[in-house]
Design a protein around this motif. Structure first.
Motif, PDB file in Angstrom:
ATOM      1  N   VAL A   1     -62.824 -72.782 111.554  1.00 43.86           N
ATOM      2  CA  VAL A   1     -61.828 -73.210 112.524  1.00 43.86           C
ATOM      3  C   VAL A   1     -61.232 -74.538 112.080  1.00 43.86           C
ATOM      4  CG1 VAL A   1     -61.402 -73.806 114.931  1.00 43.86           C
ATOM      5  CG2 VAL A   1     -63.049 -72.007 114.366  1.00 43.86           C
ATOM      6  N   LEU A   2     -59.897 -74.552 111.918  1.00 45.55           N
ATOM      7  CA  LEU A   2     -59.148 -75.745 111.559  1.00 45.55           C
ATOM      8  C   LEU A   2     -58.312 -76.141 112.762  1.00 45.55           C
ATOM      9  CD1 LEU A   2     -57.917 -74.506 108.066  1.00 45.55           C
ATOM     10  CD2 LEU A   2     -60.026 -75.765 108.585  1.00 45.55           C
ATOM     11  N   GLY A   3     -58.411 -77.423 113.165  1.00 41.22           N
ATOM     12  CA  GLY A   3     -57.722 -77.792 114.380  1.00 41.22           C
ATOM     13  C   GLY A   3     -57.175 -79.198 114.368  1.00 41.22           C
ATOM     14  N   VAL A   4     -56.249 -79.446 115.261  1.00 42.27           N
ATOM     15  CA  VAL A   4     -55.701 -80.774 115.495  1.00 42.27           C
ATOM     16  C   VAL A   4     -55.755 -81.033 116.996  1.00 42.27           C
ATOM     17  CG1 VAL A   4     -53.346 -79.842 115.559  1.00 42.27           C
ATOM     18  CG2 VAL A   4     -53.704 -82.287 115.191  1.00 42.27           C
ATOM     19  N   ASP A   5     -56.254 -82.236 117.352  1.00 37.22           N
ATOM     20  CA  ASP A   5     -56.418 -82.608 118.758  1.00 37.22           C
ATOM     21  C   ASP A   5     -55.736 -83.942 119.008  1.00 37.22           C
ATOM     22  OD1 ASP A   5     -58.101 -80.396 118.910  1.00 37.22           O
ATOM     23  OD2 ASP A   5     -59.910 -81.599 118.618  1.00 37.22           O
ATOM     24  N   GLY A   6     -55.422 -84.139 120.250  1.00 35.41           N
ATOM     25  CA  GLY A   6     -54.940 -85.435 120.696  1.00 35.41           C
ATOM     26  C   GLY A   6     -55.633 -85.819 121.982  1.00 35.41           C
ATOM     27  N   ARG A   7     -56.002 -87.112 122.091  1.00 30.64           N
ATOM     28  CA  ARG A   7     -56.719 -87.571 123.283  1.00 30.64           C
ATOM     29  C   ARG A   7     -56.132 -88.910 123.716  1.00 30.64           C
ATOM     30  NH1 ARG A   7     -62.768 -89.955 123.226  1.00 30.64           N
ATOM     31  NH2 ARG A   7     -63.108 -90.218 125.468  1.00 30.64           N
ATOM     32  N   VAL A   8     -55.872 -89.020 124.995  1.00 29.05           N
ATOM     33  CA  VAL A   8     -55.371 -90.259 125.569  1.00 29.05           C
ATOM     34  C   VAL A   8     -56.429 -90.814 126.512  1.00 29.05           C
ATOM     35  CG1 VAL A   8     -53.601 -91.336 127.004  1.00 29.05           C
ATOM     36  CG2 VAL A   8     -52.969 -89.537 125.391  1.00 29.05           C
ATOM     37  N   VAL A   9     -56.835 -92.074 126.285  1.00 33.60           N
ATOM     38  CA  VAL A   9     -57.803 -92.751 127.142  1.00 33.60           C
ATOM     39  C   VAL A   9     -57.077 -93.871 127.871  1.00 33.60           C
ATOM     40  CG1 VAL A   9     -59.972 -94.021 127.245  1.00 33.60           C
ATOM     41  CG2 VAL A   9     -59.656 -92.224 125.539  1.00 33.60           C
ATOM     42  N   HIS A  10     -57.175 -93.871 129.178  1.00 32.16           N
ATOM     43  CA  HIS A  10     -56.469 -94.864 129.994  1.00 32.16           C
ATOM     44  C   HIS A  10     -57.458 -95.543 130.936  1.00 32.16           C
ATOM     45  CE1 HIS A  10     -53.178 -96.746 132.193  1.00 32.16           C
ATOM     46  NE2 HIS A  10     -53.740 -96.329 133.320  1.00 32.16           N
ATOM     47  N   ALA A  11     -57.449 -96.878 130.911  1.00 33.25           N
ATOM     48  CA  ALA A  11     -58.329 -97.655 131.777  1.00 33.25           C
ATOM     49  C   ALA A  11     -57.704 -97.776 133.155  1.00 33.25           C
ATOM     50  CB  ALA A  11     -58.572 -99.031 131.176  1.00 33.25           C
ATOM     51  N   LEU A  12     -58.386 -97.242 134.140  1.00 30.43           N
ATOM     52  CA  LEU A  12     -57.932 -97.365 135.529  1.00 30.43           C
ATOM     53  C   LEU A  12     -58.407 -98.669 136.147  1.00 30.43           C
ATOM     54  CD1 LEU A  12     -58.630 -93.716 136.757  1.00 30.43           C
ATOM     55  CD2 LEU A  12     -56.447 -94.700 136.015  1.00 30.43           C
ATOM     56  N   GLY A  13     -59.365 -99.313 135.504  1.00 31.22           N
ATOM     57  CA  GLY A  13     -59.936-100.563 135.963  1.00 31.22           C
ATOM     58  C   GLY A  13     -60.900-101.061 134.915  1.00 31.22           C
ATOM     59  N   PRO A  14     -61.546-102.173 135.174  1.00 30.72           N
ATOM     60  CA  PRO A  14     -62.469-102.715 134.163  1.00 30.72           C
ATOM     61  C   PRO A  14     -63.658-101.802 133.879  1.00 30.72           C
ATOM     62  CG  PRO A  14     -62.643-103.904 136.247  1.00 30.72           C
ATOM     63  CD  PRO A  14     -61.448-103.027 136.367  1.00 30.72           C
ATOM     64  N   ASP A  15     -64.016-100.924 134.831  1.00 34.76           N
ATOM     65  CA  ASP A  15     -65.195-100.071 134.645  1.00 34.76           C
ATOM     66  C   ASP A  15     -64.882 -98.577 134.720  1.00 34.76           C
ATOM     67  OD1 ASP A  15     -66.955-102.315 134.519  1.00 34.76           O
ATOM     68  OD2 ASP A  15     -66.814-102.480 136.717  1.00 34.76           O
ATOM     69  N   LEU A  16     -63.628 -98.202 134.866  1.00 32.49           N
ATOM     70  CA  LEU A  16     -63.285 -96.805 135.091  1.00 32.49           C
ATOM     71  C   LEU A  16     -62.222 -96.349 134.090  1.00 32.49           C
ATOM     72  CD1 LEU A  16     -63.848 -94.399 137.004  1.00 32.49           C
ATOM     73  CD2 LEU A  16     -61.898 -95.164 138.381  1.00 32.49           C
TER      74      LEU A  16
END
Length: 720
Positions: free
Chosen positions: A621-636
């Motif tokens: 399996v050959l794949g390409v992924d994208g991930r977005v990480v967003h801080a909703l607060g200092p701990d979340l």
């Protein structure tokens, strides 16, 4: 004989009065249970009725006794219509009335008993209709296919009153040998209506000694392996059927649209018509009803289906309910045999499968045809006959599909391994929920993830059966930092319950799969990139079941086998800061998986149990992924991912197998032809605690066209 029967009728009346305890002085009925005075008693399921002795319905005024579906009533002797009118209705599936003594329908009054809808009445003693002059007794037997009323008795004797037997689809069943089953009945006392008369001799020899009393617009069907000897000829206007045993007549005349049906229950057990005088067929209508799961074989002969003192027939047009076999009548003197041959229409198992586009069963169909057209032995003869019972190509094709090995387990197992890999991959991302520092002691983590998954694979365009699979499991691991390299070890367990789709084959399949994986994973920083890697080995234990239900067969094939998985994967990712709160992580991935399954032998399905060869399924399996990480607060943190992959091998899991009843004749069963492409998306939420611990929840979905997998997980991470 007439003198003896008259005496018996008279003595029966005396015995009835004595047994019921009738008191001339008081006029009271001393029976144990009395239903009269315009009252009605109903017996329903779960509340049995016990008369604790004899039962009278209709003494001092009208009485009514109703037994409905599932209801059960018992008594010793019973008198219906003792002085007044008594009515008994036994109607509905499993409605039961048991008379351990005798049954009188119309002693001095009017008695009516009606049996219908799958109900049954059992009389251990004899049954009398209209015992005394001026009385009236009526027995009505009703029903339709699958729900016929059954009246079981040693005999039915008519007394001095008006005794009537209305026969309209119900079954009259003999409970012993009886030279004269219907003594004292005359012309007009029995009416066979449109639903027909069904007489079950069971294994007994039963006679009806008065000629031509079985009259009416309906036909007569003889059931049971015994002999029914009827004086005279076929005086009924409808058709005649002998499903088993022998029907004996003095003469037989078939006119107009009338037909004779012969039931075939085995090569040695089939219906026969025996006529001592002339059997005249003014038409050639002969029907063969293949019933049960008989042992039929190509070029076999059923001898003496019709025998007569004088046979007036030149030929027969034989029709049957078998798609794979034909029956041809052969006249030799005054006897008719049936010769069994494969279908002249060219219908085969292979053609049936091909015309119904059930392509995975084509290999099995070729083997089955060799048995149908050959001389099968042992249990395979029963299998061949079960196929011969099937009425059309669609039924034959579906039956052939039921004989295939379960090839969905490999796909389901690969799906579980993919869920494991996704969990492990989450530990090598350059941005994780747990925060990395330059302190090696702060980057030693232990984690645990319970998860659940549901996979749905639709039936494919090539008509391979799909499945649904539900998995629950637990993964846990430990990892830490060594310089620029993160190293981890993990173990995962999952249990999968798989149920195969039954739309194509008409029968179910299932598997219970326990999967274990031990993995090593890690990542290494390469300037602005992160190189991830994972190797793992797994073992799986599968318990499988296949249902076979066609042509009178009802079997379950069970199997057990192990499989070993090997997997290696790598990824290259880069964290791109979008703003102070958001990071985008594109990733390239490559994963190779090899799943090798042991061969195994099924049990429980006789000749259709399978010997399945070992097999191997591979995926790259050959794949390409994208991930977005967003801080909703200092701990979340909230993250969302999406991607697409392509399986460069796309193995369909083809299996090679052979039937236990045809060793050496192996066939190939094609697996599920899935799309090589797979799209995926997911979302997660992570909360970071002080001290380096975090908890995250995640949902992922993967699918393309006719397949979809949903998974949810909850991860807890702690530092040590």
């Amino acid at each position: 004989m007439g003198y003896e029967k008259a005496n018996r009728a008279q003595s029966a009346a005396v015995k009835v009065l004595l047994a019921a305890g009738f008191s001339v002085a008081t006029g009271a009925v001393m029976a144990d249970s009395v239903i009269d005075g315009g009252t009605s008693v109903s017996v329903v399921s779960g509340v049995p009725y016990n008369a604790n002795g004899s039962l009278v319905v209709g003494w001092d005024g009208r009485g009514e006794f109703n037994i409905s579906s599932g209801g059960e009533a018992t008594n010793t002797d019973a008198y219906i219509g003792y002085v007044d009118r008594g009515e008994v209705f036994v109607d509905g599936i499993d409605a039961t009335w048991i008379n351990s003594g005798y049954l009188i329908i119309g002693l001095g009054g009017e008695g009516v008993v009606i049996v219908d809808g799958g109900a049954s009445v059992l009389v251990h003693g004899w049954t009398d209709l209209a015992v005394n002059g001026g009385s009236r007794g009526q027995l009505t037997l009703l029903g339709a296919a699958g729900a016929r009323g059954v009246f079981s008795t040693p005999e039915i004797m008519k007394g001095g009153g008006a005794g009537l037997l209305y026969w309209d689809g119900g079954i009259l069943q003999a409970t012993g040998n009886q030279l004269e089953f219907l003594p004292n009945f005359g012309f007009g006392d029995i009416d066979i209506r449109a639903g027909g008369a069904f007489f079950d001799t069971q294994a007994y020899n039963v006679g009806i000694g008065t000629s031509d009393i079985l009259i009416g617009t309906g036909g007569l069907t003889k059931l049971g392996t015994g002999t029914l000897d009827i004086a005279g000829g076929n005086s009924w206007s409808g058709d005649t059927a002998v499903t088993a045993g022998t029907l004996v007549l003095d003469s037989y005349l078939q006119n107009g649209s009338q037909s004779l049906t012969i039931g075939v229950a085995s090569s040695a057990n089939y219906g026969k018509l025996s006529v001592s005088g002339a059997a005249t067929f003014n038409n050639s209508n002969l029907i063969v009803d293949v019933i049960g799961s008989p042992a039929l074989a190509n070029n076999s002969t059923l001898t003496g289906v019709i025998t007569a003192g004088t046979l007036n027939a030149t030929s027969f047009t034989v029709t049957d309910n078998s798609a794979l076999f034909d029956f041809a009548a052969s006249i030799t003197g005054n006897s008719v045999d049936l010769n069994v041959t494969t279908s002249s229409a060219g219908t085969t198992v292979y053609s049936s499968v091909l015309n119904n586009h059930l392509y995975p069963a084509l290999g099995a169909a070729g083997v089955l045809d060799s048995q149908v057209q050959g001389t099968p032995t042992g249990d395979m003869a029963n299998v061949v006959t079960a196929f011969g019972l099937l009425p059309d190509e669609r039924s034959v094709a579906r039956a052939a599909a039921q004989t295939l090995p379960l090839n969905a387990s490999a796909n389901a197992t690969l799906g579980v391994l993919d869920s494991f890999n996704s969990i492990f991959a989450g530990r090598v991302s350059p941005v994780r929920g747990d925060v990395s520092t330059d302190d090696p002691a702060a980057n030693r983590n232990v984690w645990i993830t319970p998860f659940g998954a549901a996979a749905v694979q639709d039936d494919t365009l090539g008509n391979a059966s799909g499945y649904t699979a539900y998995t629950g499991g637990l993964a846990a691991g430990i990892d830490g930092q060594i310089g620029e390299t993160q190293i981890g070890l993990a173990y995962a367990f999952g249990r999968t319950l798989l149920n195969g789709n039954s739309d194509l084959s008409g029968a179910g399949t299932s598997a219970d799969i326990n999967s274990h994986v031990v993995a090593a994973y890690g990542s290494h920083a390469l300037e602005d990139f992160t190189l991830g890697f994972q190797v793992d080995v797994g073992w799986n234990q599968t318990e499988s079941e296949r249902s076979l239900n066609f042509g009178g067969l009802n079997r379950t094939a069970t199997g057990s086998f192990d499989s070993l998985s090997l997997h290696a994967g790598g990824s290259l990712s880069k964290a791109i800061v979008l703003d102070a709160a958001s990071t985008f992580i594109p990733t390239l991935r490559a994963d190779y998986t090899r799943l090798g399954s042991q061969g195994y032998t099924e049990s429980g399905a006789g000749a259709l149990s399978l010997d399945v060869d070992a097999n191997t399924v591979e995926a790259l399996v050959l794949g390409v992924d994208g991930r977005v990480v967003h801080a909703l607060g200092p701990d979340l943190q909230l993250d969302a991912s999406f991607g697409v992959s392509y399986d460069a091998i796309n193995d369909d899991g083809t299996l090679t197998a052979s039937y236990a009843g045809a060793p050496g004749q192996s066939f190939v069963a094609a697996g599920i032809d899935r799309s090589a492409w797979l799209a995926k998306a997911g979302a997660g939420l992570t909360y970071n605690f002080d001290g380096g611990a975090d908890v995250s929840m995640r949902y992922d979905a993967r699918g393309w066209n006719d397949t979809m997998n949903h998974s949810v997980s909850l991860k807890a991470v702690g530092s040590f």
